[in-house]
Design an enzyme around this catalytic site. Sequence first.
Site, PDB file in Angstrom:
ATOM      1  N   TYR A  31      16.893   6.512  25.092  1.00 34.06           N
ATOM      2  CA  TYR A  31      17.630   6.075  26.276  1.00 34.06           C
ATOM      3  C   TYR A  31      17.461   4.562  26.425  1.00 34.06           C
ATOM      4  O   TYR A  31      16.338   4.052  26.466  1.00 34.06           O
ATOM      5  CB  TYR A  31      17.078   6.807  27.499  1.00 34.06           C
ATOM      6  CG  TYR A  31      17.862   6.653  28.787  1.00 34.06           C
ATOM      7  CD1 TYR A  31      18.986   5.840  28.882  1.00 34.06           C
ATOM      8  CD2 TYR A  31      17.470   7.329  29.934  1.00 34.06           C
ATOM      9  CE1 TYR A  31      19.697   5.719  30.056  1.00 34.06           C
ATOM     10  CE2 TYR A  31      18.170   7.214  31.124  1.00 34.06           C
ATOM     11  CZ  TYR A  31      19.277   6.407  31.185  1.00 34.06           C
ATOM     12  OH  TYR A  31      19.982   6.281  32.354  1.00 34.06           O
ATOM     13  N   CYS A  32      18.578   3.848  26.496  1.00 37.31           N
ATOM     14  CA  CYS A  32      18.593   2.402  26.734  1.00 37.31           C
ATOM     15  C   CYS A  32      17.761   1.703  25.657  1.00 37.31           C
ATOM     16  O   CYS A  32      18.007   1.875  24.472  1.00 37.31           O
ATOM     17  CB  CYS A  32      18.087   2.108  28.142  1.00 37.31           C
ATOM     18  SG  CYS A  32      18.297   0.392  28.677  1.00 37.31           S
TER      19      CYS A  32
END
Length: 592
Positions: A313-314
């Site tokens: 994530y990210c």
Amino acid sequence: MLQNLIAAFDSHPAHPADRLRHALLAWTIQPLSPGSLALAFTDWYVHFAMYAAKHGDLVLKTADSCLRLAHWTARELLGEHPDPCVEPLPFDHRFLDDKWHQWPFNFLYQAFLLQEQGWQWATHGIRGMHPHHESLVSFLIRQTLDVMSPSNFLLTNPEVISATIEEHGRNLQRGIHAFTEDVSRFLRGESPRGTEAYTVGKELAITPGKVVYRNHLMELIQYESSTSQVRPQPVLIVPAWIMKYYILDLQPDDSLVKYLVDRGYTVFMVSWKNPGPEERDVHFDDYRRHGVMAALDAVGTIIPGQKVHGVGYCLGGTLLTVAAAQMARVDDARLQSMTLFASLTDFSEPGELGLFIDPSQVAYLEDVMWEQGYFSGVRMREVFFFLHSIDLIWSRYVREYLLGEPRKMFDLMAWNADATNMPYRMHSEYLRHFYLNNDLTQGRFEIDGEPVMLLDIRIPIFAVGTVRDHIAPWKSVYKINRVTRTEVTFALTTGGHNVGVVNPPGQDRYAYQIHTRQPSEKYLQADDFHARTELRDGSWWPAWESWLAARSGDLACPPPRMGAPDEGYPVLMAAPGMYVMETARLSIERET
């Protein structure tokens, strides 16, 4: 402090006195590099002054705006009530209330919007100006104008005036009380109002699990199975170290972890340590070695003989991509697939965050981080607020402090207030290698002296972009199709960087598009993907889960053991663990 000064003098070209002066300047009056600001505005002024045609065009546009406003005003005073001569931009909701269409407030907001429009003309389309400087100047002028919006003041906001009259000023009384409480909480290093109703381990991050591994950078959580049979291949989630992991395990109704566990997946989660001064010299590659690779070692020991589905994530997705490329280079075949949530791999167009990335700003930021050994999560949150100041600063200011309407806290907002820090050295490397130089996609980023090549990745990829993402713009996320030669399934969902990802089924206001490209197929431009791909109602989670299921084996295995005590991975404590409880309070105390 003296030791820090000596170490900095020995290992960095900048003199410690300069670093200290910049750090003090940044924490007091100037969060942006003076050099970056001076270069941008000088570039704008010089090139604007060079082109007389631009002056003439601006004069004509300004005169036209004034005439349109004058004509509208005359008709309004005559009682004709014409349509507005200028409309707010689609994302601007400050003037939508019917009270803004009454005299003189309709005149005030239109005059303000025309002024914004004039500055937009004055700062765009100037020949010879560097695009980065053009974007920065335009952004800063827009932020300055937003401060002066008539919606921000008691006597020029008809909604506030009406509420004050109706409530005999009690709205202002509530607003003053809320303001003083917020300031007091900030100075004491406490969480915002309402977060006390969302405690980690009680209301948030409550999916049952155990911490089965811990080192100086992360804890590894193994979640307990909730089904009698599970799929053989586990899922390892790598969140960004800029955020607490439990954004993916909020309350049960919107927990991605619970969603996977309830469908027969064995899920592992990395929980990063919240760094302080002692982690100042942690490298970016330390996060790969002691984060992703250490977690894979643990997962492979607990569930031997099975490949792993990596999920990032990210920034965690960027880190996972680097790890996957390096693993492919050394023939490490432990990954079955890779999923990236709002993660950049090509940083050539990083969106509005790129406004704060240039050599001057990065050097200035390094001096800021050098003084205390890390970049404060509180400061990072302020940057995100600054990017969307209309919604996150001024609309909240009007709603809470002028209208006296307390905001309703919810789980995602409580998570957002739980800030994390970033080590000085790692963050400096990340900014320079990725944002500033785009070394990853240019083949210049190295591990152990060998280049990391994304073209080496051969496992299937599922990538998610969000339409309103100001941190990882979806068109930049989509570039994973260009920098790899493997099967890529790309899903574009409505929502922003967080809401678009935390998007459980049952929320009908969301929709998504999805397309799979095989390596042999021609590259489809991002705009063509958006125009040609069917829009589907609902959450993208079921589509991703189906994609995972097709690559994870049947629901035919008994739940695995918790940890592997005999192999060095004992159960240390119950989830959510110890590291997630660390706060950024130290950084708040230092700043205040």
